[in-house]
Design a protein around this motif. Structure first.
Motif, PDB file in Angstrom:
ATOM      1  N   VAL A  21      -5.805   4.095  -2.832  1.00 23.91           N
ATOM      2  CA  VAL A  21      -5.571   2.385  -2.526  1.00 23.91           C
ATOM      3  C   VAL A  21      -6.675   1.965  -1.650  1.00 23.91           C
ATOM      4  O   VAL A  21      -6.653   2.355  -0.335  1.00 23.91           O
ATOM      5  CB  VAL A  21      -4.228   2.257  -2.241  1.00 23.91           C
ATOM      6  N   THR A  22      -7.594   0.962  -1.741  1.00 22.45           N
ATOM      7  CA  THR A  22      -8.434   0.623  -1.015  1.00 22.45           C
ATOM      8  C   THR A  22      -7.947  -0.734  -0.459  1.00 22.45           C
ATOM      9  O   THR A  22      -7.931  -1.687  -1.610  1.00 22.45           O
ATOM     10  CB  THR A  22     -10.002   0.310  -1.706  1.00 22.45           C
ATOM     11  N   ALA A  23      -7.396  -1.038   0.461  1.00 24.92           N
ATOM     12  CA  ALA A  23      -6.714  -2.322   0.865  1.00 24.92           C
ATOM     13  C   ALA A  23      -7.746  -2.852   2.053  1.00 24.92           C
ATOM     14  O   ALA A  23      -7.945  -2.483   2.954  1.00 24.92           O
ATOM     15  CB  ALA A  23      -5.348  -1.792   1.476  1.00 24.92           C
TER      16      ALA A  23
ATOM     17  N   SER B 176      -3.239   8.141   0.352  1.00 24.58           N
ATOM     18  CA  SER B 176      -4.271   7.607  -0.695  1.00 24.58           C
ATOM     19  C   SER B 176      -4.836   6.399   0.022  1.00 24.58           C
ATOM     20  O   SER B 176      -5.736   6.059  -0.598  1.00 24.58           O
ATOM     21  CB  SER B 176      -3.586   7.140  -2.003  1.00 24.58           C
ATOM     22  N   ALA B 177      -4.345   5.943   1.028  1.00 22.58           N
ATOM     23  CA  ALA B 177      -5.054   4.555   1.540  1.00 22.58           C
ATOM     24  C   ALA B 177      -6.108   4.522   2.420  1.00 22.58           C
ATOM     25  O   ALA B 177      -6.057   5.576   3.074  1.00 22.58           O
ATOM     26  CB  ALA B 177      -3.727   3.895   2.107  1.00 22.58           C
ATOM     27  N   GLY B 178      -7.072   3.684   2.247  1.00 23.31           N
ATOM     28  CA  GLY B 178      -8.045   3.426   3.133  1.00 23.31           C
ATOM     29  C   GLY B 178      -8.121   1.954   3.507  1.00 23.31           C
ATOM     30  O   GLY B 178      -8.259   1.151   2.451  1.00 23.31           O
ATOM     31  N   PHE B 179      -7.833   1.746   4.423  1.00 19.93           N
ATOM     32  CA  PHE B 179      -7.744   0.306   5.083  1.00 19.93           C
ATOM     33  C   PHE B 179      -9.103  -0.244   5.608  1.00 19.93           C
ATOM     34  O   PHE B 179      -9.596   0.413   6.199  1.00 19.93           O
ATOM     35  CB  PHE B 179      -6.716   0.065   6.254  1.00 19.93           C
TER      36      PHE B 179
ATOM     37  N   THR C 292       0.711  -1.253  -0.008  1.00 19.31           N
ATOM     38  CA  THR C 292       0.236  -0.131   0.017  1.00 19.31           C
ATOM     39  C   THR C 292       0.798   1.278  -0.022  1.00 19.31           C
ATOM     40  O   THR C 292       0.731   2.130  -0.644  1.00 19.31           O
ATOM     41  CB  THR C 292      -0.903  -0.009   1.439  1.00 19.31           C
ATOM     42  N   TYR C 293       1.818   1.206   0.879  1.00 22.37           N
ATOM     43  CA  TYR C 293       2.746   2.376   1.133  1.00 22.37           C
ATOM     44  C   TYR C 293       3.566   2.452  -0.488  1.00 22.37           C
ATOM     45  O   TYR C 293       3.890   3.639  -0.812  1.00 22.37           O
ATOM     46  CB  TYR C 293       3.906   2.016   1.954  1.00 22.37           C
ATOM     47  N   MET C 294       4.129   1.524  -1.175  1.00 23.51           N
ATOM     48  CA  MET C 294       4.662   1.598  -2.444  1.00 23.51           C
ATOM     49  C   MET C 294       3.897   2.119  -3.463  1.00 23.51           C
ATOM     50  O   MET C 294       4.150   3.154  -4.131  1.00 23.51           O
ATOM     51  CB  MET C 294       5.048   0.106  -2.673  1.00 23.51           C
ATOM     52  N   LEU C 295       2.736   1.699  -3.514  1.00 21.71           N
ATOM     53  CA  LEU C 295       1.506   2.046  -4.407  1.00 21.71           C
ATOM     54  C   LEU C 295       1.373   3.577  -4.094  1.00 21.71           C
ATOM     55  O   LEU C 295       1.030   4.526  -5.149  1.00 21.71           O
ATOM     56  CB  LEU C 295       0.243   1.416  -4.495  1.00 21.71           C
TER      57      LEU C 295
END
Length: 294
Positions: free
Chosen positions: A117-119, A141-144, A106-109
């Motif tokens: 990024v929906t993880a 950008s991440a949503g866990f 996720t971090y890399m993307l």
């Protein structure tokens, strides 16, 4: 009449001083307060990371690279570098990541320019580690999301959710009991698929005693109109590990390499490239696939 704050404090002191007078349930509540659920150290990245001491798989980027005890370079993973390159980058893309584990990919993307990024992570302890990582490193950008990604995909298909530009399924296919069902769902939500998975190879596995015992049986199946063979894999003693990061059951199904590729073709994908094919991998043969809808 509402009890005053001073009287409330007096009652707490009295209950601590005279445990024999506890009402039912009060003793266990007090034990909870004095348990190790509290951190008594000065706040730091280490105090957060140590909540899951011994469970981390990943080595974080500097300056946190010595804190987790994990050794896997998931925050600088050659598979993600390679996969992103196959698709011409992810700048501005919406990415669906299945099984982020500790947020390394996720971090890399995010750092490679993904807009979203929906993880989705089913392992609750891994999900919480992702949140720690997001707080420490910043992954805007991440949503866990905590939950089963197969059910999430089914819901996305049913609700006609906007498709993602890329679906990253690194390290999850071989944890499924119905791997073709997962590939079919992924094919319905994105035109690009990055896949890294173990696969079954009779010659390789039969020559390794420690692996043979993990595959007690095989069966034939037909899912999404694709006929294939499933090889049952037992997790065994790995289930007892504090850092277990397998599937939701005690066993899963592996597929052969040729049938994984054949399934992607059957679902309308063209395999752009394969890489990292390693039949001698410690845990069984593996390879990486980048595929795009024809």
């Amino acid at each position: 009449m509402p009890i005053s704050w001073s009287r409330a404090k007096a009652r707490v002191r009295a209950s601590i001083a005279s445990p024999a007078q506890d009402e039912p349930g009060e003793a266990s509540a007090r034990a909870e307060v004095t348990s190790d659920h509290f951190c008594r150290d000065v706040p730091s990245p280490k105090t957060a990371i140590d909540i899951f001491a011994g469970a981390w798989s990943s080595r974080l980027p500097a300056p946190y690279d010595e804190l987790t005890g994990g050794q896997v370079a998931l925050f600088d993973d050659a598979r993600i570098h390679w996969g992103v390159e196959q698709f011409g980058g992810v700048m501005g893309m919406r990415v669906l990541e299945l099984g982020p584990l500790e947020g390394g990919h996720t971090y890399m993307l995010d750092r490679k320019g993904a807009s979203e990024v929906t993880a989705v992570e089913a392992n609750q302890r891994a999900f919480l580690r992702c949140l720690i990582v997001k707080e420490l490193l910043g992954i805007p950008s991440a949503g866990f999301l905590c939950g089963e990604f197969v059910k999430y995909l089914e819901q996305a298909v049913w609700s006609h959710a906007a498709p993602w530009d890329l679906c990253s399924a690194v390290g999850v296919l071989y944890h499924q009991q119905d791997p073709v069902a997962l590939l079919e769902l992924a094919s319905k939500v994105s035109d690009r698929l990055l896949l890294w998975t173990h696969y079954y190879d009779e010659a390789v596995i039969s020559a390794r005693r420690e692996l043979v015992a993990k595959f007690p049986s095989s069966s034939t199946a037909a899912t999404a109109g694709f006929s294939h063979t499933l090889y049952r894999y037992e997790y065994g003693s790995a289930l007892e590990s504090v850092g277990f990061c397998g599937g939701l059951a005690t066993w899963s199904h592996w597929m052969r390499r040729d049938e994984i590729l054949g399934c992607l073709e059957h679902l309308g994908f063209k395999v752009i490239a394969t890489a990292f094919d390693d039949p001698a991998h410690t845990n069984g043969p593996v390879f990486c696939v980048a595929a795009q809808r024809r």
